[in-house]
Design an enzyme around this catalytic site. Sequence first.
Site: not given
Lengths: 432, 451
Positions: A136-137, A139, A347, A350, A357, A382, A385, A392
């Site tokens: 355990n190196f 913690c 779609c 919303c 964007c 566009c 990206c 969405c």
Amino acid sequence: MADLKNDFIGIKSPNPFWLASAPPTDKAYNVERAFEAGWGGVVWKTLGEAGPPVVNVNGPRYGAWHDGNRRLMGFNNIELITDRSLEVNLAEITQVKKNWPDRAVVVSIMVPCDERSWKSILPLVEETGADGIELNFGCPHGMSERGMGAAVGQVPEYVGMVAEWCKQHSSLPVIVKLTPNITDIRQPARAAFKGGADAVSLINTINSIIGVDLDAMAPAPHVDGKGSHGGYCGPAVKPIALSMVSEIARDKETYRKPISAIGGIQTWRDAAEFMALGAGNVQVCTAVMTYGFKIVEEMIDGMSRWMDEKGYNTVDDFIGMAVPNVVNWEHLNLNYIAKAKINQETCIKCGRCHIACEDTSHQAITSSLNGEPHYEVRDEDCVGCNLCVNVCPVKDCITLEQMTEGKDPRTGIPISGEYANWTTHPNNPNVK
Amino acid sequence: MGTGSSQGIRTARLDTGEYAENFAELHPALSDNLAAVEADRCFFCYDAPCTIACPTSIDIPMFIRKIAVGNRKGAARTIIDSNILGGMCARVCPVETLCEQACVHIAQGNEAVKIGQLQRYATDSIIDDGAEMFTRPEATGKKIAMVGAGPASLACAHNLACEGHEITIFEARSKPGGLNEYGLAAYKTTSDFAQAEVEFVLAVGGIEIRYDTVLGRDITLAELSENYDAVFIGIGLAETSKLGIEGEDLAGIGDAIDYIAVLRQSDDLSSLPVGDNVVVIGGGMTAIDIAVQSKKLGAENVTIAYRRGPEQMGASKYEQDLALTNGVTIKHWVQPVKAIGDTAVSSLELERTRYDDNGKLVGTGEKLTIPADQLFRAIGQKFSSAPIENAGIEMKWGRISVDESCKTSLANVWAGGDCVAGGEDLTVAAVNDGNVAARSISEFLKTGGAS
């Protein structure tokens, strides 16, 4: 049915799902229950040196970050190594291994960073019949201030040195558990293997304060008005762990070296992802602390079915398969042109893609058509990206689609099937 | 059941516990936890369809986001900035045909976010904070008269009071609130919420209500117009329609809205007489309200008789389902022909209806008779023009004619709510009229309206 049997550095278990060294593996009672539930192995909660055990706080040890539905996304703890005596733990380990010979029982150890301390505990652990040890190196709280845990893991020379002592004074396979609280995870990994370690396991928890209690003006949760940083884990840390595992998996010096992956694994899919990135098996903690041991049933079933579907007979068939596809940024194909596409059928209007964007990216999504809400990508703006895809709320409504012919309407540059990356790009000052 | 008329309409059909249970709130308040979980479902839509669907254009995604992060009073502020009666609207709006119907979750095949219940959760937190939430600037000296202390006037008054104007509301009844107080189903607004909300509205100061003051009897529009800088009329619909059938004068026949008004004011529901066989004529919200409440008062059988089909009912699908689950029978395609009985109604003759080839509703000639010892008319209300007779105000479709700013044909008179042409019989629409009129009045007063 696919065979989930796992051979990790010679340690055999019926499946690659182990429980990480943590509260769920602190004593025989829990471990027996885990094995009954179907877990392939455990890494027993970290043992310290003989003598009076450490003590834990008597206030809150755990804190969590929830989503609005109280789903536990991130988890924080300030628990120390086992607070039970070495003798009790060793006796229980011996008995449990006897009871469950087909399961992996690995013992986590943390003692002061001197050869004498390690030399004295190693034979005691070996006598239990355990299958291996994990150093355990990692913690990051409580023990590191005493020169152990992450304090060792953050110094590659110490990591290598202790691994070497362990190989020298024990015949058991040695796993070195790494701390992520370091800039370059490859350094301690290289050191561990140089020191003779058989495997590394990662990630241990990340330094964290889960939140601030604005009434008490103290970290939350706090112990009598004071708080201390803890170790962060749970689903939120998975992406960090995946990245660190992949860095070791594709590093020239540690390529194909055994890795036991830890970090936010909750499902068979999480496990499969880590294994695809080169992990030989996985260790789970937060998920069982949230839902109990039974989740392994889903992990076993889910992974078997997926393997059957894909035609993988054993886990070794897919371990590391994604590693060659993790590359540095400069090797990504700059001639790959993709545009977001919004499925008007699914779609729900919303408008989140639009506002994300419009406000924060490339103004490439419309908001209306003939006075009605209508969200559509303008290919000429566009850049592909993927932000809209991510924000969405409807799965697969927005997809990023590759252009294979014509010109990129944004740049006017003809689509080329040829691969070209930054290393040869004219804008790269290092070219020529 | 007994024989003859020995049963029929009577009081105290249930025990006290049953009344309390039956008239408990339809949608109990959300707990903090449920509110947080529900709020988290909101997508925080851009150009949100729910806001567009709200007559008062409440910024719904913003108030829900505030709830989601634990800012309950901030959420309430967002609501009341658009709709000062947001608390009542949260309870009585037919959200299933307004905001919730527009929720994008529905397009995804999921249930709409429970906007109404979240709105109530938010507004409940500020109902006692009226005084501290609004401050009035220095008095402008402008005086505005309003007629009717219903939702339209209250909204209008609050807006204008916040600008420093002085408002006097003349109310015919002895309590404010209009239909919020005297209409609506009791199980939608419990604990005297209507009065609590009026107090919240009045806490801003600058609004005086004079009760038992009837337009056309105690005051005239001409006097108000003369003595005040501006006048707002929000007197609702005072007349009911008759069925125009034989036997309509028999005992046991009455108007649903009158009964509901009594019910809403009653301290003892067991004192309300209700029949064995209640029949309601109509298909709107009031028909549902009276039918369900009759059932809750212990009526054996309650039947809504409506002359067209379920789609044509003014009551939403949700309201129709509410009636059905409460044990109300809805008979479609029937119209009343004759009320039968000696002195009191005992049965009702109906005729089946259909659309003829020209789409006109006609009787088929087929008759049926159903038992009816109590008959409620719920076929809509009419504007009573008596109070404004000779005022010279332009009318349209039998109600007061107003332009898009709720201005009437008279120089300094505005009107809103159910009493104007196009009035929608909705609290939220009345509030919006009050808002619209207030903006127009405010502008009018700034530009030096009559004084």
